[in-house]
Design an enzyme around this catalytic site. Structure first.
Site, PDB file in Angstrom:
ATOM      1  N   HIS A 151     -16.951 -33.291 -32.944  1.00 21.57           N
ATOM      2  CA  HIS A 151     -16.564 -32.129 -32.147  1.00 21.57           C
ATOM      3  C   HIS A 151     -15.055 -32.137 -31.915  1.00 21.57           C
ATOM      4  CE1 HIS A 151     -20.962 -32.037 -30.698  1.00 21.57           C
ATOM      5  NE2 HIS A 151     -20.775 -31.116 -31.608  1.00 21.57           N
ATOM      6  N   ALA A 152     -14.426 -31.026 -32.254  1.00 19.17           N
ATOM      7  CA  ALA A 152     -12.970 -30.963 -32.342  1.00 19.17           C
ATOM      8  C   ALA A 152     -12.231 -31.300 -31.042  1.00 19.17           C
ATOM      9  CB  ALA A 152     -12.572 -29.570 -32.826  1.00 19.17           C
ATOM     10  N   ARG A 153     -12.738 -30.776 -29.904  1.00 17.76           N
ATOM     11  CA  ARG A 153     -11.964 -30.884 -28.666  1.00 17.76           C
ATOM     12  C   ARG A 153     -12.101 -32.239 -27.979  1.00 17.76           C
ATOM     13  NH1 ARG A 153     -15.858 -26.438 -25.724  1.00 17.76           N
ATOM     14  NH2 ARG A 153     -17.762 -27.686 -25.659  1.00 17.76           N
ATOM     15  N   GLU A 154     -12.980 -33.103 -28.482  1.00 15.37           N
ATOM     16  CA  GLU A 154     -13.233 -34.393 -27.830  1.00 15.37           C
ATOM     17  C   GLU A 154     -12.225 -35.437 -28.318  1.00 15.37           C
ATOM     18  OE1 GLU A 154     -17.391 -34.852 -28.835  1.00 15.37           O
ATOM     19  OE2 GLU A 154     -17.933 -33.005 -27.782  1.00 15.37           O
TER      20      GLU A 154
ATOM     21  N   HIS B 270     -18.578 -39.401 -29.117  1.00 20.71           N
ATOM     22  CA  HIS B 270     -18.271 -38.095 -28.519  1.00 20.71           C
ATOM     23  C   HIS B 270     -17.610 -38.298 -27.156  1.00 20.71           C
ATOM     24  CE1 HIS B 270     -21.045 -35.408 -30.976  1.00 20.71           C
ATOM     25  NE2 HIS B 270     -21.384 -36.611 -31.388  1.00 20.71           N
ATOM     26  N   SER B 271     -17.295 -37.193 -26.498  1.00 18.55           N
ATOM     27  CA  SER B 271     -16.935 -37.199 -25.082  1.00 18.55           C
ATOM     28  C   SER B 271     -17.347 -35.834 -24.540  1.00 18.55           C
ATOM     29  CB  SER B 271     -15.445 -37.436 -24.886  1.00 18.55           C
ATOM     30  OG  SER B 271     -14.705 -36.245 -25.113  1.00 18.55           O
TER      31      SER B 271
ATOM     32  N   ARG C 187     -25.398 -30.083 -35.098  1.00 18.72           N
ATOM     33  CA  ARG C 187     -26.655 -29.337 -35.155  1.00 18.72           C
ATOM     34  C   ARG C 187     -27.002 -29.024 -36.604  1.00 18.72           C
ATOM     35  NH1 ARG C 187     -25.797 -30.756 -30.896  1.00 18.72           N
ATOM     36  NH2 ARG C 187     -26.034 -29.785 -28.828  1.00 18.72           N
TER      37      ARG C 187
ATOM     38  N   GLU D  99     -21.066 -41.069 -25.386  1.00 20.73           N
ATOM     39  CA  GLU D  99     -20.182 -40.056 -24.800  1.00 20.73           C
ATOM     40  C   GLU D  99     -19.188 -40.831 -23.941  1.00 20.73           C
ATOM     41  OE1 GLU D  99     -20.360 -36.613 -24.985  1.00 20.73           O
ATOM     42  OE2 GLU D  99     -22.387 -36.193 -25.670  1.00 20.73           O
TER      43      GLU D  99
ATOM     44  N   ARG E 143     -14.789 -26.469 -30.555  1.00 24.55           N
ATOM     45  CA  ARG E 143     -15.791 -27.528 -30.732  1.00 24.55           C
ATOM     46  C   ARG E 143     -16.272 -27.681 -32.185  1.00 24.55           C
ATOM     47  NH1 ARG E 143     -20.617 -29.827 -28.021  1.00 24.55           N
ATOM     48  NH2 ARG E 143     -22.486 -29.436 -29.251  1.00 24.55           N
TER      49      ARG E 143
ATOM     50  N   TYR F 248     -30.235 -33.173 -22.982  1.00 21.83           N
ATOM     51  CA  TYR F 248     -30.973 -31.959 -23.329  1.00 21.83           C
ATOM     52  C   TYR F 248     -31.508 -32.079 -24.742  1.00 21.83           C
ATOM     53  CZ  TYR F 248     -25.998 -31.143 -24.523  1.00 21.83           C
ATOM     54  OH  TYR F 248     -24.694 -31.279 -24.938  1.00 21.83           O
TER      55      TYR F 248
HETATM   56  N1  ARG Z   1     -23.226 -33.833 -26.459  1.00 27.10           N
HETATM   57  C1  ARG Z   1     -23.802 -34.099 -27.762  1.00 27.10           C
HETATM   58  C2  ARG Z   1     -24.148 -32.797 -28.432  1.00 27.10           C
HETATM   59  O1  ARG Z   1     -24.435 -31.844 -27.744  1.00 27.10           O
HETATM   60  C3  ARG Z   1     -25.005 -34.966 -27.610  1.00 27.10           C
HETATM   61  C4  ARG Z   1     -25.442 -35.645 -28.840  1.00 27.10           C
HETATM   62  C5  ARG Z   1     -26.732 -36.382 -28.642  1.00 27.10           C
HETATM   63  N2  ARG Z   1     -27.384 -36.498 -29.883  1.00 27.10           N
HETATM   64  C6  ARG Z   1     -27.916 -35.454 -30.523  1.00 27.10           C
HETATM   65  N3  ARG Z   1     -28.523 -35.676 -31.653  1.00 27.10           N
HETATM   66  N4  ARG Z   1     -27.862 -34.260 -30.060  1.00 27.10           N
HETATM   67  O2  ARG Z   1     -24.105 -32.689 -29.625  1.00 27.10           O
HETATM   68 ZN    ZN Z   2     -19.616 -33.923 -28.824  1.00 30.23          ZN
END
Ligand code: ARG
Ligand code: ZN
Length: 422
Positions: A182-185, A310-311, A258, A384, A240, A362
C-alpha cells in the site's frame, strides 16, 4: 503579501493545474466514533466523498459502531463536515491539523545524499533512493546479497528483490518479506530498508541476525507497489492502490492486497474501480501481484516463512482474512504472534494486538498472506506497524528507528521459533 501565503497559493494552483490532490495548511484528520447505526451510515456517506480520504478502516463498508474512524478532510470541506458531525451529535476530536508540516518533514533532505544517515538517523526514502540503496548494497556486499529482478509494475518500474544470506554454503530454508503493498504506508518500505542495513551491518556482530542469516536466506521486496509509492511522493500522499488504468473507467488503481487468488473479491473487497479496496478485473490481474506469485510459486519448497509489512495500527495478524474460519495450525500461529507481542511490549512498552485477520480487524479477501498460506507456506503473517493513530500514515522520521526496532523484535521472535520447529 506574506511569502508563506503566496507559497500556499502557488502550491494550490499547481495542484489544481495538475488535477492532483492538494494538501493544504487547513486540512485535518478527525477521529470520529459512531454510536448508533444511523451514525454509521451517515459516516459511511461522508467518508465516500472525494474531499475526504478514509485512513482507518480501509473502506467505508468496514465502519462499525464504537470503533474510532480516522478521516482525512481537505481544507475546503472541514467546516461543512464538522457542522454535519455536530448536527448529528457525533463525538469526534482532531487527530492532526498540521498535515503540511508533517508531510514536509517526511520528504526533507531527500535525494541530496542518500548515503547519509546511519541506523539512528533514519528518514524516508524516495523510490529512486530505494533503487539506489538496494543496488549499492548488492554491489558492495556480493558475498551476502543477490539482486533479483522479479518483474515490473504497471508503469514499468522494476520490482527488485534483495536476497540476503550469511557467509556460508547453501541452505534449503528461506524467509520472504515484502513491504509497500500500500503506497501511503511509508514506514513499511522504511522497515525493509532498515532491515537490509541492520542485516549487513550486524551480521557476525549481533547473535540474532547472525543466526537468522546462517540458517536461512531472506528475500526482501522493499516496494511491491513502486508506482503507487512514487505517486505518494509526487502527487497524492494519501494514495493506497497501484496505478493501473483500465478502459471504461476513469478511476485508477487496484488494491494489490485484494488482488491475490484467495477467495477473490468476496465480502470485504469491492468490484468498484473507484473504491480503495478494488479487487481488480480478475485474480492476479496486476503485474505486481503476478511477479510476486510467480516468484513464490517457484520457491515454494524453500520459503517457509512469509511476512507482509503494512501500517498503521500495531497489529500482528495471520490467516485467514477471507473467512472467519480457523486455519488448521491456528493455535500454533496464535502462540507465535502472542509471544512476539509480549516481547515488543516488554522491550519497547508498545501494545500490538494480535490474532487472525478476519477476527482481529475485518474480512478482507484476496490478500497476500492468505494466498501464501493456501500455497502451503503455513507460517504467514501480516504486520501493521506504528502507530495507533497519533500520526497515522504521517509518522515523523524521528520515530522510524523505534518503529523498526520493535518490528524487528516481532519478526525475529517468530523467525527464531519457526526455525526451531522446521
Ligand atoms: N490493513 C490490511 C488490508 O486491509 C490488512 C491485511 C490483513 N490481511 C489480509 N489478507 N487482508 O489490506
Ligand atoms: Zn496496508
Amino acid at each position: 503579501m506574506r511569502p508563506l501565503v503566496l507559497f500556499t497559493i502557488l502550491i494550490c494552483f499547481h495542484c489544481i493545474l495538475r488535477k492532483s490532490f492538494c494538501t493544504s495548511e487547513q486540512d485535518k484528520v478527525l477521529s470520529i466514533t459512531a454510536a448508533t447505526s444511523e451514525q454509521v451510515s451517515l459516516l459511511q456517506n461522508i467518508s465516500s466523498h472525494n474531499e475526504t480520504v478514509l485512513w482507518q478502516p480501509a473502506s467505508p463498508s468496514h465502519i462499525t459502531t464504537n470503533t474510532p474512524v480516522h478521516l482525512y478532510i481537505q481544507s475546503s470541506s472541514v467546516t461543512r463536515v464538522t457542522e454535519q458531525l455536530n448536527a448529528h451529535g457525533f463525538s469526534f476530536s482532531v487527530m492532526l491539523d498540521n498535515m503540511q508540516q508533517l508531510i514536509q518533514e517526511q520528504t526533507r533532505n531527500d535525494t541530496t545524499d542518500p548515503k547519509s544517515g546511519g541506523m539512528n538517523n533514519e528518514r524516508y526514502h524516495s523510490l529512486e533512493d530505494i533503487y539506489y540503496l538496494v543496488n549499492k548494497t548488492s554491489q558492495e556486499h556480493p558475498d551476502m546479497t543477490k539482486l533479483i529482478l522479479i518483474g515490473s509494475s504497471f508503469e514499468k518500474n522494476p520490482l527488485y528483490v534483495l536476497k540476503l544470506s550469511g557467509r556460508r554454503g547453501p541452505v534449503d530454508k528461506a524467509m520472504w518479506m515484502d513491504c509497500g503493498i500500500h503506497a501511503r504506508e511509508w514506514i513499511s518500505p522504511a522497515f525493509c530498508i532498515w532491515f537490509i542495513k541492520y542485516a549487513i551491518t550486524f551480521y557476525k556482530e549481533i547473535p540474532d541476525i547472525t543466526t537468522l542469516l546462517d540458517k536461512m536466506d531472506i528475500y526482501i521486496l522493499p516496494v511491491m507497489n513502486p508506482d503507487g509509492y512514487k505517486y505518494t511522493w509526487t502527487t497524492n500522499r494519501m494514495w493506497r492502490k497501484n496505478r493501473s488504468v483500465r478502459q471504461g473507467s476513469s478511476c485508477v488503481g487496484v488494491d494489490l492486497n485484494r488482488n491475490f487468488d484467495a477467495n477473490w473479491c468476496t465480502v470485504g473487497a469491492s468490484s468498484n474501480p473507484c473504491s480503495d479496496i478494488y479487487c481488480g478485473q480478475y485474480p492476479e490481474s496486476e503485474p505486481e501481484v503476478q511477479a510476486v506469485t510467480k516468484f513464490l510459486r517457484s520457491h515454494k519448497d524453500s520459503v517457509k516463512l512469509y511476512f507482509s509489512i503494512h501500517s498503521y495500527s500495531q497489529l500482528l495478524l495471520f490467516p485467514y482474512s477471507y473467512t472467519l474460519e480457523q486455519v488448521p495450525n491456528y493455535t500454533e500461529l496464535f502462540e507465535l504472534v502472542q509471544e512476539a507481542s509480549f516481547k515488543i511490549r516488554r522491550h519497547y512498552k508498545n501494545i500490538y494486538r494480535y490474532g487472525s485477520g478476519a477476527k482481529t480487524i475485518y474480512l478482507a479477501p484476496g490478500g497476500s498472506d492468505d494466498w501464501v498460506y493456501d500455497q502451503g507456506i503455513t507460517y504467514s503473517f501480516t504486520f501493521e506497524l506504528q502507530d495507533r493513530g497519533r500520526y497515522g500514515f504521517l509518522l515523523p522520521p524521528n520515530l522510524i528507528n523505534n518503529a523498526c526496532n520493535e518490528a524487528f523484535a516481532g519478526v525475529k521472535t517468530i523467525a527464531m521459533r519457526v526455525l526451531e520447529k522446521l
